[in-house]
Design a protein around this motif. Structure first.
Motif, PDB file in Angstrom:
ATOM      1  N   ASP A 104     -24.473-101.321  31.662  1.00 49.21           N
ATOM      2  CA  ASP A 104     -23.791-102.857  31.187  1.00 49.21           C
ATOM      3  C   ASP A 104     -22.882-103.503  32.057  1.00 49.21           C
ATOM      4  O   ASP A 104     -22.453-104.510  31.722  1.00 49.21           O
ATOM      5  CB  ASP A 104     -23.130-102.488  29.889  1.00 49.21           C
ATOM      6  CG  ASP A 104     -24.034-101.993  28.760  1.00 49.21           C
ATOM      7  OD1 ASP A 104     -25.263-102.400  28.682  1.00 49.21           O
ATOM      8  OD2 ASP A 104     -23.696-101.147  27.878  1.00 49.21           O
ATOM      9  N   ILE A 105     -22.590-103.075  33.402  1.00 50.41           N
ATOM     10  CA  ILE A 105     -21.510-103.647  34.199  1.00 50.41           C
ATOM     11  C   ILE A 105     -22.140-103.841  35.491  1.00 50.41           C
ATOM     12  O   ILE A 105     -22.901-103.020  36.112  1.00 50.41           O
ATOM     13  CB  ILE A 105     -20.152-102.864  34.155  1.00 50.41           C
ATOM     14  CG1 ILE A 105     -19.652-102.548  32.735  1.00 50.41           C
ATOM     15  CG2 ILE A 105     -19.158-103.411  35.120  1.00 50.41           C
ATOM     16  CD1 ILE A 105     -18.572-101.534  32.731  1.00 50.41           C
TER      17      ILE A 105
ATOM     18  N   ARG B 241     -28.639-115.800  30.272  1.00 50.65           N
ATOM     19  CA  ARG B 241     -29.754-116.021  31.218  1.00 50.65           C
ATOM     20  C   ARG B 241     -31.282-116.079  30.429  1.00 50.65           C
ATOM     21  O   ARG B 241     -30.948-115.090  29.540  1.00 50.65           O
ATOM     22  CB  ARG B 241     -29.909-114.829  32.276  1.00 50.65           C
ATOM     23  CG  ARG B 241     -29.258-115.105  33.646  1.00 50.65           C
ATOM     24  CD  ARG B 241     -29.562-114.327  34.733  1.00 50.65           C
ATOM     25  NE  ARG B 241     -29.054-112.939  34.280  1.00 50.65           N
ATOM     26  CZ  ARG B 241     -28.153-112.246  34.883  1.00 50.65           C
ATOM     27  NH1 ARG B 241     -27.779-112.696  35.903  1.00 50.65           N
ATOM     28  NH2 ARG B 241     -27.794-111.072  34.726  1.00 50.65           N
ATOM     29  N   TRP B 242     -32.105-116.382  30.750  1.00 52.78           N
ATOM     30  CA  TRP B 242     -33.349-116.375  30.243  1.00 52.78           C
ATOM     31  C   TRP B 242     -34.469-116.098  31.398  1.00 52.78           C
ATOM     32  O   TRP B 242     -34.329-116.949  32.430  1.00 52.78           O
ATOM     33  CB  TRP B 242     -33.737-117.449  29.445  1.00 52.78           C
ATOM     34  CG  TRP B 242     -35.314-117.697  29.121  1.00 52.78           C
ATOM     35  CD1 TRP B 242     -35.808-116.635  27.811  1.00 52.78           C
ATOM     36  CD2 TRP B 242     -36.244-118.459  29.285  1.00 52.78           C
ATOM     37  NE1 TRP B 242     -37.019-116.860  27.751  1.00 52.78           N
ATOM     38  CE2 TRP B 242     -37.374-117.963  28.587  1.00 52.78           C
ATOM     39  CE3 TRP B 242     -36.173-119.324  30.295  1.00 52.78           C
ATOM     40  CZ2 TRP B 242     -38.721-118.557  28.908  1.00 52.78           C
ATOM     41  CZ3 TRP B 242     -37.489-120.126  30.508  1.00 52.78           C
ATOM     42  CH2 TRP B 242     -38.700-119.592  29.557  1.00 52.78           C
TER      43      TRP B 242
ATOM     44  N   TYR C  18     -22.368-107.032  30.219  1.00 52.18           N
ATOM     45  CA  TYR C  18     -23.366-107.442  29.481  1.00 52.18           C
ATOM     46  C   TYR C  18     -23.345-107.087  27.949  1.00 52.18           C
ATOM     47  O   TYR C  18     -23.447-105.871  27.901  1.00 52.18           O
ATOM     48  CB  TYR C  18     -24.894-107.034  30.154  1.00 52.18           C
ATOM     49  CG  TYR C  18     -25.146-107.815  31.431  1.00 52.18           C
ATOM     50  CD1 TYR C  18     -25.604-108.979  31.463  1.00 52.18           C
ATOM     51  CD2 TYR C  18     -24.381-107.517  32.841  1.00 52.18           C
ATOM     52  CE1 TYR C  18     -25.953-109.718  32.458  1.00 52.18           C
ATOM     53  CE2 TYR C  18     -24.439-108.289  33.769  1.00 52.18           C
ATOM     54  CZ  TYR C  18     -25.230-109.297  33.815  1.00 52.18           C
ATOM     55  OH  TYR C  18     -25.438-109.986  34.768  1.00 52.18           O
ATOM     56  N   PHE C  19     -23.610-108.059  27.228  1.00 45.42           N
ATOM     57  CA  PHE C  19     -23.490-107.771  25.544  1.00 45.42           C
ATOM     58  C   PHE C  19     -24.822-107.365  25.316  1.00 45.42           C
ATOM     59  O   PHE C  19     -24.831-107.284  23.929  1.00 45.42           O
ATOM     60  CB  PHE C  19     -22.768-108.806  25.094  1.00 45.42           C
ATOM     61  CG  PHE C  19     -21.425-109.092  25.351  1.00 45.42           C
ATOM     62  CD1 PHE C  19     -20.300-108.339  24.837  1.00 45.42           C
ATOM     63  CD2 PHE C  19     -21.226-110.024  26.736  1.00 45.42           C
ATOM     64  CE1 PHE C  19     -19.183-108.514  25.397  1.00 45.42           C
ATOM     65  CE2 PHE C  19     -19.888-110.203  26.746  1.00 45.42           C
ATOM     66  CZ  PHE C  19     -18.796-109.700  26.275  1.00 45.42           C
ATOM     67  N   ASP C  20     -25.812-107.197  25.888  1.00 48.25           N
ATOM     68  CA  ASP C  20     -27.224-107.053  25.279  1.00 48.25           C
ATOM     69  C   ASP C  20     -27.246-105.875  24.522  1.00 48.25           C
ATOM     70  O   ASP C  20     -27.767-105.926  23.200  1.00 48.25           O
ATOM     71  CB  ASP C  20     -28.068-106.979  26.401  1.00 48.25           C
ATOM     72  CG  ASP C  20     -28.326-108.037  27.446  1.00 48.25           C
ATOM     73  OD1 ASP C  20     -27.518-109.000  27.050  1.00 48.25           O
ATOM     74  OD2 ASP C  20     -29.042-108.105  28.286  1.00 48.25           O
TER      75      ASP C  20
ATOM     76  N   TYR D 109     -23.568-112.423  29.101  1.00 47.29           N
ATOM     77  CA  TYR D 109     -22.707-111.644  29.650  1.00 47.29           C
ATOM     78  C   TYR D 109     -21.262-112.527  29.578  1.00 47.29           C
ATOM     79  O   TYR D 109     -21.178-113.449  29.216  1.00 47.29           O
ATOM     80  CB  TYR D 109     -23.065-111.439  31.141  1.00 47.29           C
ATOM     81  CG  TYR D 109     -23.207-112.428  31.891  1.00 47.29           C
ATOM     82  CD1 TYR D 109     -22.263-113.343  32.734  1.00 47.29           C
ATOM     83  CD2 TYR D 109     -24.375-113.167  31.725  1.00 47.29           C
ATOM     84  CE1 TYR D 109     -22.445-114.216  33.240  1.00 47.29           C
ATOM     85  CE2 TYR D 109     -24.693-114.310  32.725  1.00 47.29           C
ATOM     86  CZ  TYR D 109     -23.747-114.872  33.516  1.00 47.29           C
ATOM     87  OH  TYR D 109     -24.113-115.889  34.247  1.00 47.29           O
ATOM     88  N   GLY D 110     -20.155-111.636  29.865  1.00 51.02           N
ATOM     89  CA  GLY D 110     -18.838-112.280  30.159  1.00 51.02           C
ATOM     90  C   GLY D 110     -18.033-111.298  31.230  1.00 51.02           C
ATOM     91  O   GLY D 110     -18.556-110.303  31.656  1.00 51.02           O
ATOM     92  N   GLY D 111     -17.031-111.949  31.834  1.00 54.74           N
ATOM     93  CA  GLY D 111     -16.420-111.053  32.800  1.00 54.74           C
ATOM     94  C   GLY D 111     -15.439-112.038  33.504  1.00 54.74           C
ATOM     95  O   GLY D 111     -14.811-112.884  32.898  1.00 54.74           O
TER      96      GLY D 111
END
Length: 143
Positions: free
Chosen positions: A43-44, A112-113, A68-70, A83-85
């Motif tokens: 996730d990072i 993103r897509w 990544y929050f997926d 995501y955030g960061g």
């Protein structure tokens, strides 16, 4: 012209960088910057980056860290990423008569897509203490 040439030089540098990792790496390049994401866990990621603002009067070189929050949001479709960061770097002022070069620390969020297995589009919003609000819109390629 000097600003655009310098920005293109850094985009080319990231595009030709060869790094290897067991997980997926991605190159993001857009209207005002580029970064090369290197996974450190599921996730990072960390990413060296070069970016500017919409006025093209700042150049920031640094590193970003993304979470990544997926998995947290239970996004099972591989076509989407949220995501955030945070990022830190050194911002150089390219305008006339100003010496405001300084350490730039900021936060960002994005998504993103992917329209196929390799290519996608990203949108990012953020800001830093030196150059103010920034964002990004561009392409992502899985390497």
């Amino acid at each position: 012209m000097k600003k655009i040439t310098l920005l293109l030089l850094f985009v080319l540098m990231f595009a030709t960088t060869s790094m290897y990792s067991q997980a997926r790496t991605e190159l993001n390049f857009g209207i005002i910057g580029a970064n090369y994401e290197i996974p450190v866990s599921d996730d990072i990621t960390i990413a060296p980056f070069a970016g500017t603002n919409l006025d093209l009067d700042w150049l920031t070189l640094g590193v970003k860290a993304n979470y990544y929050f997926d998995n947290l949001f239970d996004l099972t479709d591989d076509a989407w990423d949220v995501y955030g960061g945070a990022g830190a770097g050194y911002a150089f002022y390219n305008g006339d008569g100003n010496d405001d070069n300084d350490l730039d620390i900021g936060l960002h969020v994005g998504g993103r897509w992917f329209w196929n297995d390799k290519w996608g589009i990203y949108l990012e919003f953020g800001g830093g203490n030196t150059q103010g609000a920034t964002g990004g819109l561009g392409l992502t390629v899985k390497l």
